[in-house]
Motif scaffolding. Structure first.
Motif, mmCIF file in Angstrom:
data_model
loop_
_atom_site.group_PDB
_atom_site.id
_atom_site.type_symbol
_atom_site.label_atom_id
_atom_site.label_comp_id
_atom_site.label_asym_id
_atom_site.label_seq_id
_atom_site.Cartn_x
_atom_site.Cartn_y
_atom_site.Cartn_z
ATOM 1 N N PHE A 1 0.825 -1.207 0.000
ATOM 2 C CA PHE A 1 0.000 0.000 0.000
ATOM 3 C C PHE A 1 0.865 1.266 0.000
ATOM 4 C CE2 PHE A 1 -3.126 -3.016 1.941
ATOM 5 C CZ PHE A 1 -4.033 -2.981 0.896
ATOM 6 N N GLN A 2 2.128 1.141 0.361
ATOM 7 C CA GLN A 2 3.041 2.290 0.313
ATOM 8 C C GLN A 2 3.263 2.769 -1.122
ATOM 9 O OE1 GLN A 2 6.688 1.293 2.386
ATOM 10 N NE2 GLN A 2 5.575 0.414 4.115
ATOM 11 N N GLU A 3 2.997 1.878 -2.092
ATOM 12 C CA GLU A 3 3.193 2.229 -3.500
ATOM 13 C C GLU A 3 1.952 2.863 -4.115
ATOM 14 O OE1 GLU A 3 6.280 1.815 -4.477
ATOM 15 O OE2 GLU A 3 6.625 0.916 -2.498
ATOM 16 N N SER A 4 0.890 2.985 -3.327
ATOM 17 C CA SER A 4 -0.344 3.566 -3.851
ATOM 18 C C SER A 4 -0.103 5.010 -4.293
ATOM 19 C CB SER A 4 -1.426 3.546 -2.770
ATOM 20 O OG SER A 4 -2.510 4.385 -3.127
ATOM 21 N N PRO A 5 -0.727 5.422 -5.402
ATOM 22 C CA PRO A 5 -0.557 6.814 -5.855
ATOM 23 C C PRO A 5 -1.099 7.837 -4.861
ATOM 24 C CG PRO A 5 -2.245 5.673 -7.153
ATOM 25 C CD PRO A 5 -1.552 4.631 -6.332
ATOM 26 N N ILE A 6 -1.958 7.406 -3.914
ATOM 27 C CA ILE A 6 -2.482 8.365 -2.929
ATOM 28 C C ILE A 6 -1.899 8.120 -1.533
ATOM 29 C CG2 ILE A 6 -4.618 8.804 -4.195
ATOM 30 C CD1 ILE A 6 -6.051 7.008 -2.128
ATOM 31 N N ALA A 7 -0.827 7.318 -1.459
ATOM 32 C CA ALA A 7 -0.210 7.054 -0.149
ATOM 33 C C ALA A 7 0.247 8.339 0.527
ATOM 34 C CB ALA A 7 0.961 6.084 -0.303
ATOM 35 N N LYS A 8 0.592 9.341 -0.285
ATOM 36 C CA LYS A 8 1.063 10.624 0.280
ATOM 37 C C LYS A 8 -0.039 11.317 1.087
ATOM 38 C CE LYS A 8 0.018 13.281 -3.943
ATOM 39 N NZ LYS A 8 -0.615 12.144 -4.656
ATOM 40 N N ASN A 9 -1.292 10.928 0.844
ATOM 41 C CA ASN A 9 -2.398 11.513 1.619
ATOM 42 C C ASN A 9 -2.490 10.936 3.023
ATOM 43 O OD1 ASN A 9 -3.074 12.916 -0.699
ATOM 44 N ND2 ASN A 9 -4.684 11.482 -1.308
ATOM 45 N N TYR A 10 -1.668 9.922 3.290
ATOM 46 C CA TYR A 10 -1.685 9.245 4.596
ATOM 47 C C TYR A 10 -0.274 9.230 5.177
ATOM 48 C CZ TYR A 10 -6.262 7.834 2.898
ATOM 49 O OH TYR A 10 -7.550 7.852 2.402
ATOM 50 N N PRO A 11 0.257 10.413 5.531
ATOM 51 C CA PRO A 11 1.617 10.495 6.054
ATOM 52 C C PRO A 11 1.724 9.833 7.427
ATOM 53 C CG PRO A 11 0.508 12.591 6.339
ATOM 54 C CD PRO A 11 -0.408 11.733 5.518
ATOM 55 N N PRO A 12 2.919 9.362 7.798
ATOM 56 C CA PRO A 12 3.083 8.718 9.107
ATOM 57 C C PRO A 12 2.678 9.651 10.246
ATOM 58 C CG PRO A 12 5.023 8.358 7.728
ATOM 59 C CD PRO A 12 4.172 9.361 7.010
ATOM 60 N N ILE A 13 1.951 9.093 11.217
ATOM 61 C CA ILE A 13 1.537 9.847 12.397
ATOM 62 C C ILE A 13 1.398 8.871 13.560
ATOM 63 C CG2 ILE A 13 -0.917 9.678 11.762
ATOM 64 C CD1 ILE A 13 -1.342 12.402 13.158
ATOM 65 N N VAL A 14 1.849 9.271 14.734
ATOM 66 C CA VAL A 14 1.668 8.428 15.916
ATOM 67 C C VAL A 14 0.171 8.314 16.191
ATOM 68 C CG1 VAL A 14 2.135 8.217 18.399
ATOM 69 C CG2 VAL A 14 3.919 9.070 16.850
ATOM 70 N N THR A 15 -0.298 7.094 16.420
ATOM 71 C CA THR A 15 -1.739 6.847 16.531
ATOM 72 C C THR A 15 -2.380 7.685 17.632
ATOM 73 O OG1 THR A 15 -1.360 4.586 15.772
ATOM 74 C CG2 THR A 15 -3.497 5.058 16.755
ATOM 75 N N GLY A 16 -1.710 7.808 18.783
ATOM 76 C CA GLY A 16 -2.270 8.606 19.873
ATOM 77 C C GLY A 16 -2.461 10.061 19.478
ATOM 78 N N ASP A 17 -1.509 10.623 18.718
ATOM 79 C CA ASP A 17 -1.656 12.003 18.234
ATOM 80 C C ASP A 17 -2.861 12.108 17.295
ATOM 81 O OD1 ASP A 17 0.552 13.024 19.611
ATOM 82 O OD2 ASP A 17 1.939 12.521 17.996
#
Length: 355
Positions: free
Chosen positions: A322-338
Motif C-alpha cells: 500500500f506504500q506504492e499507492s498513488p495516494i499514499a502521500k495523503n496518509y503520512p506517518p503519524i503516531v496513533t495517539g496524536d
C-alpha cells in the motif's frame, strides 16, 4: 441491499487440510473485498452467542435507566471521556463541524442523504477499556483505569466477558483481511496489541426522544481501526457504502456488524475507507418500540459497540504494497495517539466547541 454475512467458523477451525486452506484463503479475499468495496460486513462468530449479547444489553439497559445524577458520577471529562460515561448533548457529530463532509452531504441525491444533525448527539455512552494496557505510554489519558458504577456487582465481569469476545472476533477479521490484502497475517493484529480498545455501548432514551427522524448519532465515521456491534433490540442504524448507497442495517440474530474506521483507511492508503453512518429513529424503530411497550420492556436503545484501536504509541502509515499507492502521500506517518487526540478535539471530546 443486505450487508454480506461471513461465517468465521471455517477460518477459526482451519487446519493443515489443503482443500480447506484454499477455501479459507478465498474467504479471506472475500473479507478484504467486502471491506474495500462497502466498508462493512456482518460476521457470525461461534464464540459470540445471542445470549452473551442479551446478557450485556440487559445490564446496560438497567444502567441507562438510572437517574442522570447517578450516571454523571461516572463522568470523566478531564480524560477526554475515554473512560466512564459521556452524557447526551456532549459529543458533536463530525458532519456538524466538518465543511468537507458537509460538501459531500450536498452531493448525495436527496433520497440518499443522512438526516442533517442540528446539535450534539442525543445519546449517552459508556467507555470501558478491554484488554491489557501498555506499561508506559505517551498517552496516559487514552489508557486510563476503568470506572465502575456503584450497585452493579456484575459490571466488570459482564463488560470484560463481552468485550473480550468481541475483540476476538475483530482480531479474526483483521487477520483474514490482512491475508486477503496480500499482507502478513499479523500485519494488523500486531499493531493492535495493547491498543486502547473500548467497549462503548450507547444508550438512547426512546421514551423521551422516540419521534421519527430524531438523530441519536449524527452522520460520521469512526476514528478507530475496526468497529464491531452486537445486534441492538431497536433498529435505526444507517450506513453508506463506498458507492454512496444508503443501507438500513439489519443484523441477524447471533451475528455481529463490523465497520471500517479511519485507522484501517490509513494503513491501507485508502483501499478501505472509513464507513459513514448515522443512528436515527426510523419507522422500524417505532414499530419495535410499540412491541417493547406491549411487553413492558425497556425503551432505551442500547448498542453493544466496541472500538478496536491500533496501539497509541504505534505509527499509522500505509503498510506493505500500500506504500506504492498513488495516494499514499495523503496518509503520512503519524503516531496513533496524536491522530486520536486530533480527532477527539473535532468531535468535542477534548476541549469545548462553540456551536
Amino acid at each position: 441491499m443486505e450487508v454480506p454475512v461471513v461465517d468465521l467458523s471455517k477460518y477459526l477451525g482451519s487446519t493443515g487440510d489443503r482443500e480447506l486452506q484454499e477455501e479459507v484463503g478465498e474467504q479471506c479475499r472475500e473479507v478484504s473485498r467486502i471491506l474495500s468495496e462497502t466498508g462493512a460486513l456482518v460476521v457470525k462468530d461461534p464464540r459470540c452467542s445471542a445470549q452473551d449479547n442479551d446478557r450485556f444489553i440487559d445490564m446496560m439497559e438497567k444502567y441507562f435507566e438510572c437517574s442522570d445524577e447517578f450516571k454523571r458520577g461516572q463522568e470523566r471529562p478531564h480524560l477526554h471521556y475515554q473512560v466512564g460515561v459521556t452524557p447526551e448533548g456532549v459529543e458533536v457529530p463530525r458532519s456538524l463541524v466538518d465543511e468537507d463532509m458537509q460538501d459531500k452531504f450536498r452531493t448525495l441525491p436527496e433520497d440518499l442523504r443522512p438526516v442533517r444533525p442540528t446539535g450534539p448527539d442525543r445519546k449517552w455512552r459508556y467507555m470501558w477499556r478491554v484488554g491489557p494496557r501498555p506499561a508506559s505510554t505517551r498517552f496516559q489519558e487514552l489508557n486510563s483505569a476503568p470506572v465502575i458504577p456503584d450497585g452493579f456487582p456484575e459490571w466488570k465481569d459482564t463488560m470484560d466477558f463481552w468485550g473480550h469476545k468481541m475483540i476476538s472476533a475483530v482480531e479474526a477479521v483483521a487477520e483474514m483481511a490482512a491475508i486477503g490484502f496480500g499482507l502478513p497475517k499479523d500485519a494488523f493484529t500486531k499493531l493492535m496489541k495493547q491498543g486502547p480498545h473500548l467497549l462503548a455501548p450507547t444508550g438512547s432514551d426512546l421514551r423521551q426522544y422516540g419521534q421519527e427522524g430524531t438523530v441519536f448519532a449524527g452522520y460520521h465515521y469512526d476514528l478507530n481501526f475496526l468497529t464491531i456491534h452486537g445486534r441492538s433490540r431497536f433498529p435505526g442504524l444507517n450506513i453508506w457504502l463506498r458507492n454512496g448507497q444508503k443501507v438500513e442495517v439489519k443484523v441477524p440474530v447471533g451475528c455481529l456488524l463490523i465497520q471500517a474506521g479511519k485507522q484501517i483507511e490509513w494503513l491501507t492508503a485508502g483501499e478501505c475507507t472509513a464507513g459513514m453512518h448515522e443512528v436515527i429513529v426510523t419507522r422500524r424503530t417505532i414499530d419495535a418500540m410499540n412491541i417493547a411497550s406491549e411487553h413492558n420492556r425497556s425503551l432505551w436503545r442500547v448498542s453493544s459497540t466496541l472500538f478496536a484501536h491500533i496501539a497509541s504509541d504505534a505509527v499509522l502509515k500505509p503498510l506493505g504494497h500500500f506504500q506504492e499507492s498513488p495516494i499514499a502521500k495523503n496518509y503520512p506517518p503519524i503516531v496513533t495517539g496524536d491522530f486520536v487526540e486530533q480527532e477527539l478535539a473535532v468531535i468535542n471530546l477534548k476541549g469545548k466547541i462553540e456551536l
